[in-house]
Each structure stands twice: as C-alpha cells, then as structure tokens.
Design a protein around this motif. Structure first.
Motif, PDB file in Angstrom:
ATOM      1  N   ALA A  42       0.835  -1.204   0.000  1.00 41.54           N
ATOM      2  CA  ALA A  42       0.000   0.000   0.000  1.00 41.54           C
ATOM      3  C   ALA A  42       0.870   1.255   0.000  1.00 41.54           C
ATOM      4  O   ALA A  42       1.996   1.256   0.497  1.00 41.54           O
ATOM      5  CB  ALA A  42      -0.923   0.000   1.215  1.00 41.54           C
TER       6      ALA A  42
ATOM      7  N   CYS B  41      -4.639   4.231   1.924  1.00 42.92           N
ATOM      8  CA  CYS B  41      -4.203   4.068   0.536  1.00 42.92           C
ATOM      9  C   CYS B  41      -5.357   4.406  -0.406  1.00 42.92           C
ATOM     10  O   CYS B  41      -6.300   3.623  -0.531  1.00 42.92           O
ATOM     11  CB  CYS B  41      -3.721   2.636   0.296  1.00 42.92           C
ATOM     12  SG  CYS B  41      -3.124   2.347  -1.383  1.00 42.92           S
TER      13      CYS B  41
ATOM     14  N   ALA C  44      -2.141   6.485  -4.951  1.00 40.27           N
ATOM     15  CA  ALA C  44      -1.129   5.431  -4.963  1.00 40.27           C
ATOM     16  C   ALA C  44      -0.737   5.055  -6.385  1.00 40.27           C
ATOM     17  O   ALA C  44       0.447   4.859  -6.687  1.00 40.27           O
ATOM     18  CB  ALA C  44      -1.635   4.206  -4.216  1.00 40.27           C
TER      19      ALA C  44
END
Length: 599
Positions: A239, A263, A268
């Motif tokens: 993550a 996350c 991300a």
C-alpha cells in the motif's frame, strides 16, 4: 509564523516527524496507522513529544545526509556542539528480507566542547486518551497505558535514566544513543549496535538513490521527493499512503481535517507511475499485488481507498480530547470517504498498469491477473461511466457529472485497448473502441462551456476546475488543441491567486476553499509548459519550489497569502507532481535500465 517545519524519518513500516529544533512531535507505532505514541502535533499540551532543551546560546540547524532519510539536527554555540542523527532502521538482510523494526534511533554525536542539554521525554500512548505512566527498569524505561486499551513503549539508552526522566541537565562529552521501540528487546542495545544500525541504514538509502534515475536539473528536489514517496510506502502489503498524518487542517481553525494514513487507489497509482519512471519496479510489484489481493473476484469490488492492510471499512471517529493542530478541531481517525463512488479511479489504475507493462514488459508477474483486472475495469466503466459521482475532490454533497471522472473513464478504456494490443488480446478491441469513441464524444459535447471558453468542472456548468488540466496528460487531447490552450488560459486567469491555484472557486460542502491545493499549481505549471509557455512555466516552478519547508518537503496545501504549509504532511500528491513537473522541465542525464532493483 508557525509552519510545518518538520523532517520525516521512516522505514516503510512507520514514520515520525521531527521538528526543526529536534523534537519528535508525531509518531505512530508499530505501523503508520497505529495510535500515536507522540502526538504533540495535534495537541501541544497533552499530545506528547521527545525533544531536547538547550540554552539560548545554541544555534540549531537541520539537514538530511545527502541521498538518505537520515535527519541531522545540529546544536552549536561555537565552542560546544553536538548532533542528533535521527532515523528508523531499514536495510536489506542476507536472507532476502528487510530489517524494518517498529522503532527509531536518535544517535547523539559529540562534536566539540562540553555541550549541555536536557531531555524532554514525554510519550503519550493511544492518542493520549488516558494517562501514560513511565517507569525506570534495569535495562530500559517503559511507558504504558491501560485506560481504554493496553499499550507499551520502550526506551533504551546509555544516558543516566534518572536524569533523563527528570529532565536534569546532561553534559555531552562522548556519543550517546536513544532507541524508542514498540517491542521489548531480547538483547539490550548498545552504542555500538546503534552506530551499526545508523551505518547500515545510511548505506541502504545511498544504494537506493544510486538506482534512481537522475536528471540534469532539479536533481536534489527530485531525489528528496522520491525518498519521501518511498517513505510513504508500506512494505508489508504494498500500500501507498496519501500522507503520514491525520487532521492537519487545510485552513487554520476550519474543519477540513482528514485522516490521510490510508491508501487511495488514485494517489497510490499516480505514485507508482512516477516511481516506475525513476526505475523502481519492486515498489510497483508490491502495489500490484496489493491491488490483485483487493480484487479476488471478477465483478465490481474496488473502493476508492483502503486501509494499509487492505481494510475495507474505515469508520470515521472524532478524538474530542485533542485540541487539534493550532486548535483546529476536529481531530479525526478513519475516513468516511471510503464509501464514496469516484469513477476516475479506474482510469488512473489502468494508466498505471499500462505504464508498468510498457516499462517492465519482460519482468511483470501476475500477467494473467492483470488481464483479468483490465477486462473487469472496462466492464465496470461500460456499466457506470454515464452515472454521476463524487469526483476527485470528494464532494460530500450530491453526485455530479464531473469532467475529470468522465475523462478518466475514457482513459480506462483507452489504456485497456493499449494493454490488449501489448498482450496480443484482440477479440474485444472493436467493442472497446466503440465505447472509447462514445465517451470521448460525450465529453467534447457536454464538458465544454462557450461562456467560460474552457472545459469545466462538470457537465452543464461554467465553473472551472484545476483537475481538467490533466486531460492532456492522459492523452485525451493534444496540448496545442485550441480548446485545451483556451482551458489552460481560463484556469490561469480565474483560479490563480498570488501565484497559486484554487482547486475550484465554486462553494463546496464547507464553503469557498481558502488555501491552495499544492498539486494544482504543479498541474498548471505542467500545462503552461505543454502549451509552449516554457519560460513562464520555469519561473512559476522555481517560485513554487521556494515555498517548500527548510528540507524541501511539501504538505497538501499552501496559504495563498503567507505561503505557509497546511494540510497533511508530507503529501504524496504534492511530491509526485513535483517529480513529474521537474522531469518535464529538465533533461535526463542517466537512464540505464536496471535489471533487478531492490526497492
């Protein structure tokens, strides 16, 4: 003016923020999203910290050791001088794993004379909810709380423990160490061991940076941003965190305070795309596994965000006993936005998958799983692209047909077509191409405003939005297309204020935003560069770089007037955009393909 003058240390398991005077004011153990053990950042009275007190004769300076995340705070009055070298241990072990314990080490390096200091060691476990009691034992100092939950913290040191706990004056005549850890040690740490951990950690980061693509210009900013993004990655699952903090306000004494220790698929995926371009593929592999594990079935399952261990339920709670950063309440843990529907995440995820296959086509595992995800994403987009959503800015009011969401739905299909061609899967191409064309036509007709002379925030609206600038970045429109050039100029004219950009100026759920979302100014600079205003872009960029803190770090937001850092810190969004912009404005000097990067 108070600012977020902090450095971050970490080891891809947790992180701590150290003030410019050497005080640990934020640290959560054993992992990023655990309750804080030092939380002065969110309550200067009861939050808890670990700092050093010297008299007014000392000058305090702070810097990172170059190409590492070892933070050095130097205290000197001319004759007497010492350094605090702060780090969280991290290095590669012979058995193929990483040494990343839930602890940080403060190595005190004697430089000259006989400097004196007092240690202020004041841990407050479990977000300082109840009383934390501290006891001196033979080998360590232990702090514990058992109010609502039982928790402990251990301090190992070669300093006199009684003097330390009582904040008595200490004379520094040689090197010392402090190790603060979540676990009791099986073997009592020593100064020699602490120094070895320091050297191994330093070498790890030097090696990591050696494998990072370098650029002719802005190399120090790119390097610091890359290391900061790495620090926001969680090794255990892959993550990537949006930031290391919770509830740092977008504006002082307003209520836009959120927990960012989670996350977001969007943030991300953008980080992974940037890190991959810098040559780091293992961080990408870990994140892909994180995504694959979140999507075990072929039907629609993807949320906009998850806990760093894949948690799906992120219930939002208020910590009412904490006053907040500069009395900006509420302090929140959890984030209710996990329930929101945001259609853009599919396009951003597909864009990342395509880039990874392009960059690492010969060394990507789980190809079959990625193809399944690709087909699943197109299925979801086909089913839902015509529906309204909450948009990239997570409006908590009614859903709208946001232009950015529509463009990213188009991106999802566009990149899926490219992935299909890369993998030699052609049976679905005709249907997917028809879908891509339908979404494009819908956007070109409904997102353009003749009144605004721009693509707008949402369909049937004249309001502008900085996210629309990304239409070109994702390949939807050419940078020199008259409508894109007109959009860039309209956004610069209407959303720019004192050299910084509003995300938008229409009122949202909390009124008109009063600070600048840092990534938007980076987007604008990129757009200026793309439409041919290169000199203007460089001037804007270098001005924006000057607004970072003393260590080159950015938070989420900037105050329009004072340029102080606001919002959660350090912010992955801001640093990934910095890297992208710097790369656009620079010339590459090293681009060797690394066959096996240990990230």
């Amino acid at each position: 003016m108070q600012n977020l003058d902090y450095g971050i240390i970490g080891n891809c398991r947790s992180a701590a923020l150290v003030s410019k005077t050497g005080s640990v004011d934020w640290c959560c153990l054993p992992q990023f999203d655990s309750p804080s053990v030092f939380g002065k950042l969110l309550d200067s009275n009861i939050g808890g910290s670990f700092g050093f007190e010297v008299d007014d004769s000392y000058r305090i300076d702070q810097h990172y050791i170059e190409n590492t995340v070892v933070l050095v705070t130097r205290f000197s009055n001319g004759l007497d001088a010492f350094e605090i070298r702060d780090f969280m241990p991290r290095y590669y072990k012979e058995n193929g794993t990483y040494h990343s314990p839930p602890e940080f080490i403060r190595y005190v390096k004697h430089l000259s004379g006989k400097p004196t200091l007092k240690v202020n060691y004041n841990p407050k476990l479990e977000y300082a909810k109840g009383e934390t009691k501290t006891y001196i034992k033979q080998d360590f100092v232990v702090s514990l709380t058992d109010n609502e939950a039982y928790d402990t913290l251990f301090l190992y040191t070669d300093v006199n423990k009684e003097k330390l706990i009582n904040s008595e004056e200490l004379e520094i005549t040689s090197d010392y160490f402090f190790l603060v850890g979540y676990h009791e040690k099986l073997f009592v740490p020593t100064l020699k061991m602490a120094f070895l951990e320091y050297e191994r950690t330093k070498v790890y980061w030097l090696n990591w940076m050696e494998r990072t693509t370098s650029y002719k210009q802005y190399s120090s900013y790119i390097a610091r941003s890359a290391m900061t993004l790495k620090l926001l990655s969680y090794d255990k699952t892959g993550a990537i965190l949006a930031a290391a903090t919770t509830s740092l306000p977008e504006t002082i004494r307003e209520v836009r305070n959120w927990d960012y220790r989670f996350c977001w698929i969007r943030d991300a995926s953008m980080v992974i795309k940037v890190m991959s371009s810098l040559g780091h593929k293992n961080i990408a592999k870990r994140y892909l596994k994180f995504i694959i594990n979140l999507m075990p079935d072929k039907d629609e399952k993807l949320q906009i965000m998850y806990g760093i261990n894949g948690e799906k339920k992120l219930t939002e709670k208020f910590l009412e006993h904490l006053s907040g950063y500069e009395n900006s309440s509420p302090v929140r843990i959890g984030n209710a936005a996990y329930k929101q529907k945001q259609n853009d995440i599919y396009g951003i995820l597909m864009d990342m998958i395509y880039q990874l296959l392009l960059n690492f086509s010969n060394d990507i595992e789980d190809g079959e799983a990625l193809w399944n995800i690709t087909k699943g994403i197109v299925w979801v987009v086909n089913k839902h692209w015509q529906e309204p959503d909450k948009g990239i800015w997570e409006f908590r009011s009614e859903d709208q047909h946001f232009t950015f969401s529509k463009v990213l739905c188009w991106t999802a299909v566009d990149k899926a077509i490219k992935v299909a061609k890369l993998l030699g899967k052609t049976s679905k191409l005709a249907r997917w191409q028809l879908l891509e064309e339908a979404i494009r036509e819908d956007i070109m007709v409904n997102a353009w405003s003749d009144k605004a002379k721009a693509f707008t925030q949402a369909y049937d609206s004249d309001d502008l939005d900085a996210s629309v600038l990304l239409m070109e970045s994702y390949g939807f429109i050419d940078a020199k297309h008259p409508k894109y050039v007109s959009t860039v100029k309209a956004i610069g004219r209407d959303l720019s204020h004192n050299g910084l950009l509003y995300r938008y100026k229409n009122k949202d759920d909390f009124g008109l935003p009063s600070s600048s979302f840092t990534i938007c100014t980076f987007w604008y600079i990129n757009s200026l560069y793309k439409i041919g205003e290169e000199k203007n872009a460089v001037q804007h960029f270098e001005k924006l770089l000057s607004y970072s803190n003393h260590l080159g770090l950015f938070s989420e937001d900037l105050d329009f007037e004072t340029k102080r850092l606001l919002g959660n810190f350090p912010q992955a969004y801001s640093h990934l955009a910095l890297i992208e912009t710097a790369i656009n404005l620079s010339k590459i000097t090293k681009n060797e393909k690394v066959k096996d990067v240990l990230s």
